[in-house]
Motif scaffolding. Structure first.
Motif, mmCIF file in Angstrom:
data_model
loop_
_atom_site.group_PDB
_atom_site.id
_atom_site.type_symbol
_atom_site.label_atom_id
_atom_site.label_comp_id
_atom_site.label_asym_id
_atom_site.label_seq_id
_atom_site.Cartn_x
_atom_site.Cartn_y
_atom_site.Cartn_z
ATOM 1 N N CYS A 1 -3.377 -5.839 5.684
ATOM 2 C CA CYS A 1 -2.290 -4.887 5.921
ATOM 3 C C CYS A 1 -1.508 -5.218 7.182
ATOM 4 O O CYS A 1 -0.301 -5.090 7.234
ATOM 5 N N ASN B 1 -10.690 0.773 1.316
ATOM 6 C CA ASN B 1 -9.745 -0.307 1.613
ATOM 7 C C ASN B 1 -10.473 -1.449 2.338
ATOM 8 O O ASN B 1 -10.014 -2.588 2.336
ATOM 9 N N TYR C 1 0.815 -1.218 0.000
ATOM 10 C CA TYR C 1 0.000 0.000 0.000
ATOM 11 C C TYR C 1 0.851 1.272 0.000
ATOM 12 O O TYR C 1 0.325 2.364 0.173
ATOM 13 N N GLN D 1 -0.270 4.090 -2.286
ATOM 14 C CA GLN D 1 -1.443 4.820 -1.774
ATOM 15 C C GLN D 1 -1.067 5.737 -0.599
ATOM 16 O O GLN D 1 -1.446 6.898 -0.561
#
Ligand code: HEC
Ligand code: HEC
Ligand code: HEC
Ligand code: HEC
Ligand code: HEC
Ligand code: HEC
Ligand code: HEC
Ligand code: HEC
Length: 445
Positions: free
Chosen positions: A337, A314, A29, A32
């Protein structure tokens, strides 16, 4: 020599695979999370959309079958339903409608909602305009009972007459429930449809090369705005001025960010419901957790994940609306994550070491401790609204803030215990910092 080189290369390859395999999952990620932050007042709506008009989801269906299909099955497509087209949309038992109801099934044109509660829209002339009013009873799906409904008690008490028949939905509801109403004042489509999140689509539908807004293309903090336009409690923006009061907005107080379209800067249209840390208000507990539904945005903007660039999408696919109470995705949602012993936590090496519950226990579900049920859908509903303030609230904080013990994660499952003794458990697990060992509440980082 050749053989040696081959083996060296082979070992290097294995080492590389090992390192990559053990990279914290959050590295996926980084793009992002590290995008350039765009100031909140910058307009991100593509120029090609400025002159476009709303055309409705049926126009998008031809070229985007899959997205249409996903969206059509979601609750966003079912928010407002036309009773004249299909009476199956009624979830209430009209045979039990109380005698003093100011409406009958025949008067109602649209249903609003179904999952937690259902309310009814009835055509009415209000303020000499064609509008809708709300029935004085609502169906509580969670309790299976009719319940009185006086919208003027909750929506701008001093700006509307205390009479359902004089309370219009155009200024108080329709911007968030009908596509297009927020910026055009026209009920283009009775749903939260494509253009509620992508903006007006006439130009793009006529020429697909003509740009259309897509919320994930910019700063992740700004990505959230497309959801916050609706999923965040607010006040009429005009109340910011010192000389404007609810009374001076008589029959005109608006409860949605009127004029907003996806991509435009939400700050210019929205005044979030006020919250002062440590103080209980109409919508929030003193720690910032929600007392009511539709507060996801208000809570989430105080969370560390929001600040780091994690967004609503997400965790929730914007078309299918994944991750709901009916279809939970469990710890997978978070473990995309997070990983045990990782930089972003949980810092303990295993699930059981972090939760101190057996791996297959409900007490090892991330959301049970990090998204406790703190709110209700109506005054008479059970406590079922999960908080979007992910930071853990200690039993000692719940007590010090004077919050009902049921809103505390540990207590909600261990109602035979006291907050004090549950706090002691956490201390014995070493999961409390020095600050939390005193009784002073601490606002989260
Ligand atoms: C005539 C066919 C057609 C119609 C009608 C159409 N689209 Fe598209 N749309 C496309 C094509 C082609 C693309 C480009 C796909 C690509 O680049 O991968 C696209 C791309 C998009 C994108 C992605 C934009 C981006 O920057 O990545 C969105 C969002 C979108 N369309 C939404 C809509 C909506 C909402 C409607 C209805 C108002 C609609 N489309 C109607 C053909 C159409
Ligand atoms: C609740 C908000 C919301 C609604 C409603 C919505 N979208 Fe989207 N859409 C998004 C967001 C956010 C993205 C970007 C993230 C993603 O692709 O998941 C997106 C992405 C897209 C894309 C680009 C996807 C890709 O992979 O290139 C298309 C095409 C699209 N939407 C079409 C539609 C159509 C057609 C509808 C109506 C049937 C619709 N959307 C309804 C929020 C929404
Ligand atoms: C125009 C207003 C509006 C926008 C924009 C919007 N929502 Fe919603 N959302 C609603 C309403 C109203 C409901 C309740 C629908 C119902 O119960 O019939 C809802 C329901 C939901 C649900 C629950 C679904 C279920 O099955 O119960 C989720 C999850 C959700 N929205 C997420 C999002 C996300 C994520 C975004 C941004 C990508 C978004 N919404 C944008 C108004 C909106
Ligand atoms: C600022 C946007 C906004 C306004 C204004 C608004 N709503 Fe909603 N409403 C939502 C969202 C978002 C949800 C779903 C999320 C949630 O409940 O947590 C929702 C949920 C609901 C539900 C429950 C849906 C279900 O399936 O159980 C009902 C009923 C409802 N609203 C009625 C109303 C009425 C009546 C008004 C006006 C008096 C109104 N709302 C004003 C955004 C809004
Ligand atoms: C870190 C993940 C995460 C983020 C970020 C997140 N949510 Fe959620 N959300 C969840 C989970 C998990 C649930 C609860 C599902 C359950 O009850 O089992 C939930 C529940 C909801 C619901 C209620 C669904 C229902 O069944 O009634 C709505 C509406 C919602 N979220 C909207 C949003 C919006 C809008 C944002 C952004 C402001 C957001 N969420 C950000 C994970 C997240
Ligand atoms: C898309 C990636 C992503 C997802 C999905 C995600 N997180 Fe996070 N989370 C992060 C990042 C990044 C941080 C910030 C780490 C830091 O500050 O060191 C964080 C921080 C946290 C924190 C500590 C800071 C705070 O907010 O108090 C908690 C608790 C947390 N996450 C819980 C969850 C839970 C529970 C879920 C699932 C419902 C979840 N996370 C899903 C990326 C994610
Ligand atoms: C039994 C309750 C409980 C459960 C279940 C739980 N946590 Fe926690 N979590 C805590 C407590 C207590 C803390 C410490 C809070 C603090 O440091 O302020 C914490 C802290 C965190 C943090 C902050 C970093 C750290 O290591 O302190 C993250 C991230 C986190 N949890 C993620 C998760 C994820 C992901 C799950 C699901 C796999 C989960 N938690 C399940 C109680 C729980
Ligand atoms: C979702 C429900 C749930 C939550 C939240 C929860 N627990 Fe539990 N807890 C359980 C269950 C079920 C057991 C039974 C043993 C097991 O599954 O590990 C248990 C067992 C325990 C035990 C072992 C002794 C006993 O009573 O069996 C302690 C101590 C405990 N929990 C404390 C806590 C604390 C402190 C918190 C908050 C950080 C917490 N629990 C949060 C459900 C929960």
């Amino acid at each position: 020599m050749k053989k040696l080189l081959f083996w060296l290369f082979f070992i290097l390859l294995i080492a590389l695979a090992f390192i990559l395999g053990n990279m914290p999952k959050i590295t996926d990620y980084y793009d992002q999370l590290t995008r350039t932050r765009i100031p909140k007042n910058v307009d991100l709506q593509p120029a090609a959309q400025k002159e476009a008009t709303f055309v409705g989801s049926s126009k998008c269906k031809a070229c985007h079958k899959e997205k249409y299909h996903d969206w059509h099955a979601s609750m966003h497509a079912k928010m407002i339903q036309d009773i004249r087209k299909n009476t199956n949309v009624i979830v209430a038992d009209f045979s039990k409608l109380p005698k003093d109801a100011d409406f009958t099934l025949k008067d109602a044109v649209y249903t609003i909602g179904s999952k937690f509660k259902q309310r009814y829209m009835i055509p009415a002339t209000i303020n000499s305009k064609e509008d809708f009013r709300l029935g004085n009873y609502q169906w509580n799906t969670q309790t299976g009972k009719w319940q009185r409904f006086k919208p003027y008690k909750y929506w701008y008490k001093h700006a509307y007459p205390h009479d359902n028949k004089q309370f219009p939905t155009s200024t108080t509801c329709d911007g968030c429930h009908f596509t297009g109403f927020m910026s055009t004042g026209k009920r283009i489509e009775p749903a939260i449809a494509c253009e509620s999140c992508h903006g007006p689509g006439s130009n793009h539908a006529a020429d697909p090369k003509s740009a259309i807004f897509r919320a994930d293309m910019s700063d992740p903090i700004r990505t959230n705005e497309v959801c916050l336009q609706c999923h965040m409690r607010n006040r009429d923006k005009r109340l910011q001025a010192s000389n404007v009061t609810q009374k001076s907005l008589w029959m005109q107080a608006v409860d949605y960010p009127q004029g907003f379209e996806p991509g435009k800067p939400l700050v210019a249209y929205k005044l979030p419901a006020p919250f002062t840390p440590g103080k209980e208000s109409k919508e929030f507990w003193p720690n910032g957790a929600a007392k009511k539904n539709r507060t996801q945005g208000n809570e989430y903007v105080h969370d560390a994940m929001y600040r780091h660039g994690i967004t609503c999408i997400n965790c929730h696919d914007p078309h299918r609306l994944t991750n709901t109470a009916k279809k939970p995705e469990g710890n997978r949602t978070c473990m995309k994550c997070h990983s045990f012993g990782s930089l972003i936590g949980p810092h303990q090496p295993t699930l059981e070491a972090h939760t101190h519950h057996k791996a297959d226990s409900k007490g090892s579900q991330c959301i049970e401790c990090h998204m406790p049920k703190t709110g209700k859908h109506t005054g008479k509903s059970p406590l079922t609204v999960r908080s979007h303030r992910f930071a853990f609230t200690y039993p000692a904080q719940t007590e010090a803030y004077g919050m009902p013990p049921q809103t505390n994660a540990c207590f909600s499952c261990h109602q035979d215990r006291t907050l004090k003794s549950l706090q002691k458990d956490l201390e014995s697990w070493g999961m409390v910092s020095w600050e939390e060992m005193s009784d002073t509440p601490r606002m989260q980082k």
